[in-house]
Design a protein around this motif. Structure first.
Motif, PDB file in Angstrom:
ATOM      1  N   LYS A  94       0.861  -1.236   0.020  1.00 16.03           N
ATOM      2  CA  LYS A  94       0.353  -0.551   0.019  1.00 16.03           C
ATOM      3  C   LYS A  94       1.104   1.132  -0.177  1.00 16.03           C
ATOM      4  N   LEU A  95       1.483   1.288   0.644  1.00 15.00           N
ATOM      5  CA  LEU A  95       2.570   2.694   0.652  1.00 15.00           C
ATOM      6  C   LEU A  95       3.263   2.836  -0.194  1.00 15.00           C
ATOM      7  N   GLN A  96       4.067   1.393  -1.032  1.00 10.54           N
ATOM      8  CA  GLN A  96       4.840   1.202  -2.611  1.00 10.54           C
ATOM      9  C   GLN A  96       3.964   1.998  -3.792  1.00 10.54           C
ATOM     10  N   LYS A  97       2.520   2.223  -3.626  1.00  9.50           N
ATOM     11  CA  LYS A  97       2.037   2.523  -4.291  1.00  9.50           C
ATOM     12  C   LYS A  97       1.597   3.744  -4.155  1.00  9.50           C
ATOM     13  N   ALA A  98       1.734   4.108  -2.983  1.00 14.31           N
ATOM     14  CA  ALA A  98       1.133   5.663  -2.434  1.00 14.31           C
ATOM     15  C   ALA A  98       2.372   6.551  -2.915  1.00 14.31           C
ATOM     16  N   ILE A  99       3.914   6.367  -2.688  1.00 18.24           N
ATOM     17  CA  ILE A  99       5.058   6.751  -2.560  1.00 18.24           C
ATOM     18  C   ILE A  99       4.828   7.479  -4.437  1.00 18.24           C
TER      19      ILE A  99
END
Length: 398
Positions: free
Chosen positions: A85-90
């Motif tokens: 989830k964090l990777q997609k947001a970044i």
């Protein structure tokens, strides 16, 4: 973190809402909410026939009782879940990371990026995590570990904003990296702002108003006398002054607003002594301005959605219309009112209704010039319209 999963039964009239992607777990939608007491418990939403709907976690915050995180029954909320989830947001914020004009933005916007209950902001190499419930804080190791793996950073700081009494929990906010020397000076569309990640819950600038500040500077401020009410650290005033405003007047009740506003002006090479910075209740100031027949060519109204001073309790939903009437009375003919609210309890249509009523009740004609909601780094989802809380309307008083 609690490893026991608890089933919560959704009332029949709310089932379609959750099936279509609504993420917030609310009291009125759940039959057996009292079955779960421990923050961070993984919960499975089922219908009255025990058919799976979604799963998430229990975490009390001002909005509700937790968030749906997945529509997959077998999904595990482990390190890899949070990392993805964090990777997609970044990746989605890539253009912000590459910008030479702006180095302060939101990296992860709660439910808009798939996990309600926390946000992450970026300030020139420093990351700030805001935790909004004890429930999501139970997953902090996964989140901090994921962030540390995905990005390089000067430091990570955090704010715990889930005290039950509604006040900020003060404790050491440093998480990882090298402690910062504060203030750190960040850039937003070429404007400098001082940010303190080691003070209160509010760090010195509200990033959701970035586009509005740019518009004030680039299109509306030139040659105008500008009144900035509920001015906090004077960010709108700085933008107006840099846009060529003849003079700015910043009014805020908090004592700290004086030194903070001086600091923001000074960082941008603006002579703060040529500006007015007033520590006073905004409602008193309106009365004073009327008495002294003061008029402004631009009035900026960005009150908190709820505020209490010695003599006033202000709630945006109840009182914004009257606040607008006060602003209209001290705005020059052909002047601009920048009406803004961050209240999630009503939408843009209702907000425009307040504007229309306030103008009618004061006998003023008006034209709406442009309107703004959250900028693109504050990602929202259509299934949760209240997540897109910001409403800003540029009004021309005719």
């Amino acid at each position: 973190m609690n490893t026991v999963e608890i089933q919560l039964k959704v009332k029949s009239k709310f089932i379609n809402k959750y099936k279509s992607g609504y993420p917030l777990i609310t009291k009125e939608a759940i039959i057996n909410l009292h079955d779960v007491t421990e923050e961070g418990t993984v919960i499975t939403l089922v219908d009255e026939r025990n058919q799976f709907i979604a799963k998430g976690y229990y975490g009390k915050q001002n909005k509700g009782y937790g968030w749906v995180l997945s529509r997959k029954e077998k999904e595990q909320f482990d390190l890899s879940f949070f990392e993805k989830k964090l990777q997609k947001a970044i990746i989605a914020r890539d253009s912000f990371y590459k910008s030479t004009e702006t180095n302060s933005f939101r990296v992860f916007n709660g439910e808009g990026d798939g996990i309600g209950g926390f946000t992450i902001e970026y300030f020139d190499g420093y990351y700030l995590i805001n935790w909004y419930s004890k429930g999501i804080y139970e997953f902090r190791e996964y989140i901090i570990q994921s962030l540390s793996k995905l990005v390089s950073f000067k430091a990570i700081y955090q704010k715990k904003r889930f005290d039950t009494k509604g006040t900020y929990i003060e404790e050491d906010d440093f998480v990882a990296g090298d402690r910062g020397e504060f203030p750190i000076i960040v850039k937003e569309n070429g404007i400098n702002y001082a940010v303190y990640l080691n003070e209160s819950a509010m760090v010195g600038i509200f990033l959701d108003q970035r586009d509005v500040r740019k518009t004030i500077r680039d299109k509306y401020a030139k040659g105008k006398t500008v009144l900035n009410t509920f001015s906090y650290t004077g960010a709108f005033s700085v933008a107006a002054a840099l846009g060529g405003a003849e003079k700015t007047t910043s009014v805020d009740l908090a004592n700290r607003s004086l030194s903070k506003t001086i600091e923001q002006f000074s960082l941008n090479g603006i002579d703060y002594e040529a500006q007015d910075i007033i520590v006073e209740d905004v409602f008193h100031y309106f009365k004073y301005a009327v008495k002294k027949k003061l008029k402004f060519e631009m009035v900026i109204l960005d009150p908190p959605s709820f505020a209490r001073s010695k003599k006033h309790v202000f709630s945006a939903e109840k009182d914004y219309k009257n606040l607008l009437k006060e602003a209209i009375s001290i705005t020059e003919k052909n002047g601009i009112i920048v009406a803004s609210t961050n209240s999630s309890s009503f939408g843009m249509d209702k907000f425009k209704g307040f504007i229309d009523t306030a103008c009618k009740e004061t006998g003023s004609r008006y034209k709406i010039l442009e309107e703004y909601s959250l900028p693109i780094d504050f990602k929202t989802i259509k299934e949760f319209p209240e997540g897109n809380y910001l409403k800003v309307v540029f009004i021309n008083k005719l």
